[in-house]
Design a protein around this motif. Structure first.
Motif, PDB file in Angstrom:
ATOM      1  N   MET A  29     -10.048  13.181   5.302  1.00  0.00           N
ATOM      2  CA  MET A  29      -8.829  13.097   5.956  1.00  0.00           C
ATOM      3  C   MET A  29      -7.762  12.786   4.692  1.00  0.00           C
ATOM      4  O   MET A  29      -8.060  12.092   3.685  1.00  0.00           O
ATOM      5  CB  MET A  29      -8.635  11.918   6.927  1.00  0.00           C
ATOM      6  CG  MET A  29      -9.448  11.881   8.182  1.00  0.00           C
ATOM      7  SD  MET A  29      -8.886  13.220   9.096  1.00  0.00           S
ATOM      8  CE  MET A  29      -7.293  12.752   9.292  1.00  0.00           C
ATOM      9  N   PRO A  30      -6.635  13.673   4.742  1.00  0.00           N
ATOM     10  CA  PRO A  30      -5.690  13.518   3.668  1.00  0.00           C
ATOM     11  C   PRO A  30      -5.066  12.313   3.724  1.00  0.00           C
ATOM     12  O   PRO A  30      -4.826  11.461   4.736  1.00  0.00           O
ATOM     13  CB  PRO A  30      -4.814  14.805   3.772  1.00  0.00           C
ATOM     14  CG  PRO A  30      -4.854  15.030   5.403  1.00  0.00           C
ATOM     15  CD  PRO A  30      -6.303  14.674   5.717  1.00  0.00           C
ATOM     16  N   SER A  31      -4.519  11.660   2.618  1.00  0.00           N
ATOM     17  CA  SER A  31      -3.867  10.439   2.721  1.00  0.00           C
ATOM     18  C   SER A  31      -2.622  10.432   3.215  1.00  0.00           C
ATOM     19  O   SER A  31      -2.032  11.914   3.345  1.00  0.00           O
ATOM     20  CB  SER A  31      -3.904   9.789   1.195  1.00  0.00           C
ATOM     21  OG  SER A  31      -2.881  10.687   0.470  1.00  0.00           O
ATOM     22  N   ALA A  32      -1.913   9.506   3.385  1.00  0.00           N
ATOM     23  CA  ALA A  32      -0.397   9.385   3.993  1.00  0.00           C
ATOM     24  C   ALA A  32       0.534  10.141   3.188  1.00  0.00           C
ATOM     25  O   ALA A  32       1.444  10.878   3.731  1.00  0.00           O
ATOM     26  CB  ALA A  32       0.021   8.050   4.143  1.00  0.00           C
ATOM     27  N   GLY A  33       0.069   9.927   1.867  1.00  0.00           N
ATOM     28  CA  GLY A  33       1.250  10.657   0.640  1.00  0.00           C
ATOM     29  C   GLY A  33       1.174  11.807   0.651  1.00  0.00           C
ATOM     30  O   GLY A  33       2.052  12.685   0.519  1.00  0.00           O
ATOM     31  N   ASP A  34      -0.241  12.628   0.885  1.00  0.00           N
ATOM     32  CA  ASP A  34      -0.396  13.946   0.894  1.00  0.00           C
ATOM     33  C   ASP A  34       0.232  14.659   2.272  1.00  0.00           C
ATOM     34  O   ASP A  34       0.832  15.532   2.322  1.00  0.00           O
ATOM     35  CB  ASP A  34      -1.844  14.241   0.879  1.00  0.00           C
ATOM     36  CG  ASP A  34      -2.504  14.028  -0.344  1.00  0.00           C
ATOM     37  OD1 ASP A  34      -1.968  13.933  -1.508  1.00  0.00           O
ATOM     38  OD2 ASP A  34      -3.871  13.653  -0.508  1.00  0.00           O
ATOM     39  N   ARG A  35       0.071  13.898   3.435  1.00  0.00           N
ATOM     40  CA  ARG A  35       0.710  14.354   4.658  1.00  0.00           C
ATOM     41  C   ARG A  35       1.948  14.314   4.399  1.00  0.00           C
ATOM     42  O   ARG A  35       2.747  15.544   4.979  1.00  0.00           O
ATOM     43  CB  ARG A  35       0.300  13.537   5.722  1.00  0.00           C
ATOM     44  CG  ARG A  35      -1.056  13.762   6.073  1.00  0.00           C
ATOM     45  CD  ARG A  35      -1.505  12.970   7.666  1.00  0.00           C
ATOM     46  NE  ARG A  35      -1.376  11.625   7.496  1.00  0.00           N
ATOM     47  CZ  ARG A  35      -2.004  10.663   7.524  1.00  0.00           C
ATOM     48  NH1 ARG A  35      -3.206  10.749   7.723  1.00  0.00           N
ATOM     49  NH2 ARG A  35      -1.642   9.529   7.544  1.00  0.00           N
ATOM     50  N   LEU A  36       2.757  13.405   3.990  1.00  0.00           N
ATOM     51  CA  LEU A  36       4.193  13.312   3.874  1.00  0.00           C
ATOM     52  C   LEU A  36       4.540  14.377   2.957  1.00  0.00           C
ATOM     53  O   LEU A  36       5.587  15.070   3.020  1.00  0.00           O
ATOM     54  CB  LEU A  36       4.587  11.927   3.097  1.00  0.00           C
ATOM     55  CG  LEU A  36       6.020  11.562   2.933  1.00  0.00           C
ATOM     56  CD1 LEU A  36       6.796  11.840   4.452  1.00  0.00           C
ATOM     57  CD2 LEU A  36       6.303  10.248   2.242  1.00  0.00           C
ATOM     58  N   GLN A  38       3.249  17.454   2.426  1.00  0.00           N
ATOM     59  CA  GLN A  38       2.973  18.416   3.024  1.00  0.00           C
ATOM     60  C   GLN A  38       4.192  18.616   4.308  1.00  0.00           C
ATOM     61  O   GLN A  38       4.922  19.802   4.263  1.00  0.00           O
ATOM     62  CB  GLN A  38       1.760  18.601   3.883  1.00  0.00           C
ATOM     63  CG  GLN A  38       0.662  18.504   3.033  1.00  0.00           C
ATOM     64  CD  GLN A  38      -0.727  18.498   3.962  1.00  0.00           C
ATOM     65  OE1 GLN A  38      -0.711  18.210   4.991  1.00  0.00           O
ATOM     66  NE2 GLN A  38      -1.824  18.669   3.271  1.00  0.00           N
ATOM     67  N   VAL A  39       4.791  17.515   4.858  1.00  0.00           N
ATOM     68  CA  VAL A  39       5.691  17.604   5.798  1.00  0.00           C
ATOM     69  C   VAL A  39       7.102  17.928   4.970  1.00  0.00           C
ATOM     70  O   VAL A  39       7.845  18.770   5.675  1.00  0.00           O
ATOM     71  CB  VAL A  39       5.830  16.378   6.506  1.00  0.00           C
ATOM     72  CG1 VAL A  39       7.171  16.364   7.121  1.00  0.00           C
ATOM     73  CG2 VAL A  39       4.750  16.164   7.580  1.00  0.00           C
ATOM     74  N   ALA A  40       7.195  17.418   3.838  1.00  0.00           N
ATOM     75  CA  ALA A  40       8.431  17.536   3.008  1.00  0.00           C
ATOM     76  C   ALA A  40       8.482  19.094   2.691  1.00  0.00           C
ATOM     77  O   ALA A  40       9.586  19.634   2.757  1.00  0.00           O
ATOM     78  CB  ALA A  40       8.472  16.581   1.806  1.00  0.00           C
ATOM     79  N   ILE A  41       7.303  19.412   2.321  1.00  0.00           N
ATOM     80  CA  ILE A  41       7.223  20.955   1.661  1.00  0.00           C
ATOM     81  C   ILE A  41       7.661  21.954   2.863  1.00  0.00           C
ATOM     82  O   ILE A  41       8.375  22.882   2.743  1.00  0.00           O
ATOM     83  CB  ILE A  41       5.777  21.310   1.218  1.00  0.00           C
ATOM     84  CG1 ILE A  41       5.780  20.453  -0.223  1.00  0.00           C
ATOM     85  CG2 ILE A  41       5.752  22.931   0.989  1.00  0.00           C
ATOM     86  CD1 ILE A  41       4.417  20.831  -0.761  1.00  0.00           C
ATOM     87  N   ALA A  42       7.144  21.610   4.059  1.00  0.00           N
ATOM     88  CA  ALA A  42       7.446  22.546   5.160  1.00  0.00           C
ATOM     89  C   ALA A  42       8.773  22.528   5.664  1.00  0.00           C
ATOM     90  O   ALA A  42       9.443  23.481   5.912  1.00  0.00           O
ATOM     91  CB  ALA A  42       6.394  22.159   6.347  1.00  0.00           C
ATOM     92  N   ALA A  43       9.449  21.157   5.588  1.00  0.00           N
ATOM     93  CA  ALA A  43      10.855  20.979   6.080  1.00  0.00           C
ATOM     94  C   ALA A  43      11.716  21.886   4.967  1.00  0.00           C
ATOM     95  O   ALA A  43      12.492  22.400   5.633  1.00  0.00           O
ATOM     96  CB  ALA A  43      11.100  19.653   5.982  1.00  0.00           C
TER      97      ALA A  43
END
Length: 149
Positions: A29-36, A38-43
């Protein structure tokens, strides 16, 4: 510039594709930093796409206005007058913002000028009152926070 040159046969602008987020497996599972991240890149991708589309629309609109001006059909209205005055001032080396404001105000009807002037006067009179109310609200919030905390 001829009428045939004014026709734009470019395809309509499209937003760039969003970045593909890697699929997480059940073992890893990706860490919270990785998910954040990814969300920042998508935004950012989505915002950049929207900006590209808006810039293309504005460019097309300005091109159409220029083509109309060449053919003798000058745009009318407050916004068009402000734009023209701003562009002329920029070409003369003057401040385009002040010229655009003067052009917009000059294109307004007398009734609109009066209402705008009254609204600005009202804003100038009520601004200190609004700041005083805001200061009192913040003071009450600070006292309540100090008593509770």
């Amino acid at each position: 510039m001829t009428a045939a040159a004014a026709v734009d046969d470019r395809p309509a602008p499209q937003a760039p594709a969003l970045a593909e987020a890697p699929q997480a497996t059940t073992e890893e599972m990706p860490s919270a930093g990785d998910r954040l991240k990814q969300v920042a890149i998508a935004a950012l991708d989505k915002l950049a796409g929207a900006a590209v589309v808006k810039v293309e629309e504005l460019s097309d609109k300005l091109g159409d206005m220029a083509a109309d001006a060449v053919s003798g059909n000058m745009p009318t209205g407050v916004g068009a007058n402000a734009l023209m005055k701003g562009v002329l001032a920029k070409m003369e080396g003057k401040n385009p913002v002040i010229a655009a404001l003067k052009g917009a105000f000059g294109a307004m009807s007398t009734g609109t000028k009066i209402w705008l002037s009254l609204a600005l006067i009202l804003l100038a009179v009520l601004s200190p009152v609004a700041l005083l109310v805001l200061a009192l609200v913040l003071l009450v919030a600070a006292i309540v926070g100090a008593v509770k905390g």
